[in-house]
Every structure is written in C-alpha cells, then in structure tokens.
Design a protein around this motif. Structure first.
Motif, PDB file in Angstrom:
ATOM      1  N   ILE A   2       0.843  -1.191   0.000  1.00 40.24           N
ATOM      2  CA  ILE A   2       0.000   0.000   0.000  1.00 40.24           C
ATOM      3  C   ILE A   2       0.883   1.248   0.000  1.00 40.24           C
ATOM      4  O   ILE A   2       2.039   1.207   0.436  1.00 40.24           O
ATOM      5  N   PRO A   3       0.363   2.385  -0.478  1.00 40.92           N
ATOM      6  CA  PRO A   3       1.154   3.620  -0.505  1.00 40.92           C
ATOM      7  C   PRO A   3       1.568   4.065   0.901  1.00 40.92           C
ATOM      8  O   PRO A   3       0.823   3.880   1.861  1.00 40.92           O
ATOM      9  N   LYS A   4       2.741   4.643   0.997  1.00 39.17           N
ATOM     10  CA  LYS A   4       3.237   5.143   2.281  1.00 39.17           C
ATOM     11  C   LYS A   4       2.761   6.570   2.547  1.00 39.17           C
ATOM     12  O   LYS A   4       2.573   6.959   3.682  1.00 39.17           O
ATOM     13  N   ASP A   5       2.580   7.341   1.489  1.00 39.92           N
ATOM     14  CA  ASP A   5       2.109   8.715   1.632  1.00 39.92           C
ATOM     15  C   ASP A   5       0.649   8.704   2.081  1.00 39.92           C
ATOM     16  O   ASP A   5      -0.186   8.033   1.452  1.00 39.92           O
ATOM     17  N   PRO A   6       0.307   9.435   3.149  1.00 38.42           N
ATOM     18  CA  PRO A   6      -1.069   9.392   3.674  1.00 38.42           C
ATOM     19  C   PRO A   6      -2.132   9.821   2.666  1.00 38.42           C
ATOM     20  O   PRO A   6      -3.212   9.223   2.624  1.00 38.42           O
ATOM     21  N   VAL A   7      -1.860  10.818   1.845  1.00 42.61           N
ATOM     22  CA  VAL A   7      -2.867  11.283   0.881  1.00 42.61           C
ATOM     23  C   VAL A   7      -3.080  10.242  -0.215  1.00 42.61           C
ATOM     24  O   VAL A   7      -4.215   9.961  -0.608  1.00 42.61           O
ATOM     25  N   MET A   8      -1.995   9.639  -0.671  1.00 45.23           N
ATOM     26  CA  MET A   8      -2.116   8.570  -1.667  1.00 45.23           C
ATOM     27  C   MET A   8      -2.802   7.348  -1.054  1.00 45.23           C
ATOM     28  O   MET A   8      -3.609   6.690  -1.707  1.00 45.23           O
ATOM     29  N   LEU A   9      -2.488   7.069   0.213  1.00 43.68           N
ATOM     30  CA  LEU A   9      -3.119   5.952   0.913  1.00 43.68           C
ATOM     31  C   LEU A   9      -4.623   6.174   1.026  1.00 43.68           C
ATOM     32  O   LEU A   9      -5.404   5.244   0.837  1.00 43.68           O
ATOM     33  N   LEU A  10      -5.032   7.388   1.312  1.00 42.23           N
ATOM     34  CA  LEU A  10      -6.460   7.717   1.410  1.00 42.23           C
ATOM     35  C   LEU A  10      -7.176   7.386   0.105  1.00 42.23           C
ATOM     36  O   LEU A  10      -8.203   6.699   0.100  1.00 42.23           O
ATOM     37  N   SER A  11      -6.635   7.843  -0.995  1.00 39.36           N
ATOM     38  CA  SER A  11      -7.239   7.585  -2.297  1.00 39.36           C
ATOM     39  C   SER A  11      -7.261   6.093  -2.596  1.00 39.36           C
ATOM     40  O   SER A  11      -8.284   5.542  -3.045  1.00 39.36           O
ATOM     41  N   PHE A  12      -6.164   5.427  -2.355  1.00 36.74           N
ATOM     42  CA  PHE A  12      -6.039   3.985  -2.587  1.00 36.74           C
ATOM     43  C   PHE A  12      -7.062   3.202  -1.770  1.00 36.74           C
ATOM     44  O   PHE A  12      -7.766   2.343  -2.299  1.00 36.74           O
ATOM     45  N   MET A  13      -7.142   3.519  -0.479  1.00 40.97           N
ATOM     46  CA  MET A  13      -8.040   2.771   0.400  1.00 40.97           C
ATOM     47  C   MET A  13      -9.504   2.987   0.024  1.00 40.97           C
ATOM     48  O   MET A  13     -10.274   2.029  -0.021  1.00 40.97           O
ATOM     49  N   ASN A  14      -9.895   4.224  -0.226  1.00 41.54           N
ATOM     50  CA  ASN A  14     -11.298   4.472  -0.564  1.00 41.54           C
ATOM     51  C   ASN A  14     -11.682   3.806  -1.887  1.00 41.54           C
ATOM     52  O   ASN A  14     -12.794   3.304  -2.029  1.00 41.54           O
ATOM     53  N   LEU A  15     -10.755   3.749  -2.837  1.00 44.10           N
ATOM     54  CA  LEU A  15     -11.021   3.049  -4.086  1.00 44.10           C
ATOM     55  C   LEU A  15     -11.201   1.560  -3.825  1.00 44.10           C
ATOM     56  O   LEU A  15     -12.162   0.953  -4.304  1.00 44.10           O
ATOM     57  N   LYS A  16     -10.291   0.961  -3.073  1.00 39.38           N
ATOM     58  CA  LYS A  16     -10.381  -0.473  -2.781  1.00 39.38           C
ATOM     59  C   LYS A  16     -11.657  -0.797  -2.012  1.00 39.38           C
ATOM     60  O   LYS A  16     -12.338  -1.781  -2.312  1.00 39.38           O
ATOM     61  N   LEU A  17     -11.985   0.018  -1.029  1.00 43.47           N
ATOM     62  CA  LEU A  17     -13.188  -0.227  -0.235  1.00 43.47           C
ATOM     63  C   LEU A  17     -14.452  -0.063  -1.074  1.00 43.47           C
ATOM     64  O   LEU A  17     -15.396  -0.838  -0.947  1.00 43.47           O
ATOM     65  N   ARG A  18     -14.456   0.924  -1.942  1.00 40.20           N
ATOM     66  CA  ARG A  18     -15.632   1.166  -2.780  1.00 40.20           C
ATOM     67  C   ARG A  18     -15.825   0.052  -3.805  1.00 40.20           C
ATOM     68  O   ARG A  18     -16.944  -0.413  -4.032  1.00 40.20           O
ATOM     69  N   ASP A  19     -14.733  -0.380  -4.438  1.00 39.06           N
ATOM     70  CA  ASP A  19     -14.853  -1.279  -5.585  1.00 39.06           C
ATOM     71  C   ASP A  19     -14.693  -2.771  -5.275  1.00 39.06           C
ATOM     72  O   ASP A  19     -15.178  -3.599  -6.041  1.00 39.06           O
ATOM     73  N   PHE A  20     -14.012  -3.103  -4.162  1.00 39.07           N
ATOM     74  CA  PHE A  20     -13.653  -4.502  -3.971  1.00 39.07           C
ATOM     75  C   PHE A  20     -13.985  -5.106  -2.608  1.00 39.07           C
ATOM     76  O   PHE A  20     -14.064  -6.329  -2.501  1.00 39.07           O
ATOM     77  N   TYR A  21     -14.144  -4.309  -1.568  1.00 40.76           N
ATOM     78  CA  TYR A  21     -14.281  -4.866  -0.219  1.00 40.76           C
ATOM     79  C   TYR A  21     -15.491  -4.296   0.505  1.00 40.76           C
ATOM     80  O   TYR A  21     -15.813  -3.119   0.361  1.00 40.76           O
ATOM     81  N   THR A  22     -16.114  -5.135   1.318  1.00 37.45           N
ATOM     82  CA  THR A  22     -17.297  -4.725   2.070  1.00 37.45           C
ATOM     83  C   THR A  22     -16.933  -4.046   3.382  1.00 37.45           C
ATOM     84  O   THR A  22     -17.796  -3.450   4.013  1.00 37.45           O
ATOM     85  N   SER A  23     -15.655  -4.140   3.794  1.00 35.38           N
ATOM     86  CA  SER A  23     -15.219  -3.495   5.040  1.00 35.38           C
ATOM     87  C   SER A  23     -13.698  -3.385   5.058  1.00 35.38           C
ATOM     88  O   SER A  23     -13.004  -4.073   4.301  1.00 35.38           O
TER      89      SER A  23
END
Length: 57
Positions: A2-23
């Motif tokens: 996962i990205p180390k930069d917090p802003v990039m991590l935010l974008s990455f996580m919200n994309l993964k949660l929205r498109d692939f994971y229920t939690s």
C-alpha cells in the motif's frame, strides 16, 4: 504493497473499499495489511474509517 504517503493511501483505500471490499476488516484479512497501521496513518491527516459508509472520511 500500500502507498506510504497518507494522501495517496487515502485515495487507494477508498477506491479499494468502494470497488472490492465490504469493510476495512475484509481488506486487511485478504491482503494481510495491518488495520491499525492504516487507521493510524490516515488519522495523521484527520481521516477516520466510517463503517456505515465503508470509507475514510
């Protein structure tokens, strides 16, 4: 990895949660990432996991 930069991590996580994971828990179980490391990193930029929305807000 996962990205180390917090802003990039935010974008990455919200994309993964929205498109692939229920939690966030499901994401961590599937990928082996540390739940607390993710939430702590995003808390540094004042974003917190909202279970109802399944995203960091």
């Amino acid at each position: 990895m996962i990205p180390k930069d917090p802003v990039m991590l935010l974008s990455f996580m919200n994309l993964k949660l929205r498109d692939f994971y229920t939690s966030l828990e499901a994401f961590c179980e599937d990928t082996g990432e540390d739940y607390f490391a993710i939430t702590e990193k995003l808390a540094t930029i004042d974003y917190y996991y909202n279970q109802e929305k399944n995203q960091f807000v």
